[in-house]
Design an enzyme around this catalytic site. Sequence first.
Site, PDB file in Angstrom:
ATOM      1  N   TYR A 179      -4.018  42.765  30.324  1.00  0.00           N
ATOM      2  CA  TYR A 179      -4.139  43.351  31.663  1.00  0.00           C
ATOM      3  C   TYR A 179      -3.884  44.852  31.614  1.00  0.00           C
ATOM      4  O   TYR A 179      -4.665  45.645  32.163  1.00  0.00           O
ATOM      5  CB  TYR A 179      -3.153  42.666  32.601  1.00  0.00           C
ATOM      6  CG  TYR A 179      -3.211  43.142  34.034  1.00  0.00           C
ATOM      7  CD1 TYR A 179      -4.236  42.724  34.886  1.00  0.00           C
ATOM      8  CD2 TYR A 179      -2.248  44.013  34.534  1.00  0.00           C
ATOM      9  CE1 TYR A 179      -4.281  43.162  36.197  1.00  0.00           C
ATOM     10  CE2 TYR A 179      -2.286  44.447  35.846  1.00  0.00           C
ATOM     11  CZ  TYR A 179      -3.302  44.019  36.682  1.00  0.00           C
ATOM     12  OH  TYR A 179      -3.354  44.456  37.980  1.00  0.00           O
ATOM     13  N   ASP A 195     -17.494  37.438  45.619  1.00  0.00           N
ATOM     14  CA  ASP A 195     -16.279  36.747  45.208  1.00  0.00           C
ATOM     15  C   ASP A 195     -16.695  35.571  44.323  1.00  0.00           C
ATOM     16  O   ASP A 195     -17.855  35.151  44.347  1.00  0.00           O
ATOM     17  CB  ASP A 195     -15.503  36.247  46.430  1.00  0.00           C
ATOM     18  CG  ASP A 195     -14.000  36.176  46.170  1.00  0.00           C
ATOM     19  OD1 ASP A 195     -13.267  37.043  46.674  1.00  0.00           O
ATOM     20  OD2 ASP A 195     -13.558  35.249  45.459  1.00  0.00           O
ATOM     21  N   ASN A 215     -13.071  46.242  42.952  1.00  0.00           N
ATOM     22  CA  ASN A 215     -11.767  45.624  43.168  1.00  0.00           C
ATOM     23  C   ASN A 215     -11.531  44.394  42.291  1.00  0.00           C
ATOM     24  O   ASN A 215     -10.378  44.031  42.034  1.00  0.00           O
ATOM     25  CB  ASN A 215     -11.634  45.227  44.643  1.00  0.00           C
ATOM     26  CG  ASN A 215     -10.442  44.360  44.910  1.00  0.00           C
ATOM     27  OD1 ASN A 215      -9.295  44.793  44.804  1.00  0.00           O
ATOM     28  ND2 ASN A 215     -10.690  43.104  45.263  1.00  0.00           N
ATOM     29  N   ASP A 228     -19.540  36.391  39.688  1.00  0.00           N
ATOM     30  CA  ASP A 228     -18.551  36.718  38.666  1.00  0.00           C
ATOM     31  C   ASP A 228     -18.985  38.060  38.083  1.00  0.00           C
ATOM     32  O   ASP A 228     -20.046  38.150  37.439  1.00  0.00           O
ATOM     33  CB  ASP A 228     -18.536  35.627  37.599  1.00  0.00           C
ATOM     34  CG  ASP A 228     -17.591  35.923  36.442  1.00  0.00           C
ATOM     35  OD1 ASP A 228     -17.145  37.076  36.296  1.00  0.00           O
ATOM     36  OD2 ASP A 228     -17.321  34.995  35.661  1.00  0.00           O
ATOM     37  N   VAL A 229     -18.188  39.105  38.291  1.00  0.00           N
ATOM     38  CA  VAL A 229     -18.624  40.454  37.909  1.00  0.00           C
ATOM     39  C   VAL A 229     -18.727  40.642  36.398  1.00  0.00           C
ATOM     40  O   VAL A 229     -19.298  41.642  35.948  1.00  0.00           O
ATOM     41  CB  VAL A 229     -17.708  41.538  38.508  1.00  0.00           C
ATOM     42  CG1 VAL A 229     -17.741  41.500  40.025  1.00  0.00           C
ATOM     43  CG2 VAL A 229     -16.273  41.416  37.983  1.00  0.00           C
TER      44      VAL A 229
END
Length: 259
Positions: free
Chosen positions: A155, A40, A89, A62-63
């Site tokens: 988005y 997360d 996710n 941070d992905v």
Amino acid sequence: MPGIALNPGLRVLVTAGASGIGRSIADLLIENGTRVHVCDVAEHHLADFRAAHPGHGASICDVSDEAAVGKLFDEVRKGLGGLDALINNAGIAGPTGGVEDIAPADWRRTIDVCLTGQFLCTHHAVPLLKQAGNGAIVNLSSAAGRHGYAFRTPYSAAKWGVIGFTQSLAKELGPSGIRVNAILPGVIRGPRMVGVIRARAGQVGESYEAMEQEYLNRISLRRMTGPEDVAAMVLFLLSPAGINISGQSLGVDGNVESL
């Protein structure tokens, strides 16, 4: 007939797994005997997860950051010793506004987190999944990945990209016994959706209450979806009952008719 009980000791990484939908997924998987590692960006959420589940791993990550994802997988290998499933996710809502008003930096940030982050995590996960012999990847898309979404173009574009990524991976990884599916949540109860509805209401000059009702009127069941409903679908897909489901885009949304 296969059941939805998970195989004992399944090793699962849940990105953005310390709050929201990710936390619901992690909680349900742990309740069903899974060894979970979450990442997360919010340390306070990670602290809460660690307090609730001291026997499971939690990393700040941070992905969208390639180096951070590499470090995350070092910690996954150390903590879990391998990987049987990846739940991609992590995502952000991105900006609300007309395409002429959206800052390019906000566009890039939305794509980086919602789409490139899934690529980076999958890039590192697949060798571990292949070593495990079989495996599963569940990518979180959205109803916005099925419908156009005015004033939320970054988005929606990212979530449509997740569908293409999922279907391509299912073909690529199927011969290795790795199943890949996408879940498309709809209007999810919680603070993020409150923010989305408030921003959209401000964009068109309506009250929050009127805009919330507009959202509900576009759902056949006329109700929001809970994060626990998405978690239940993940549980199903990782269980023996989902052994022949791959390449699918599964709506968990009460049948969103439009956005």
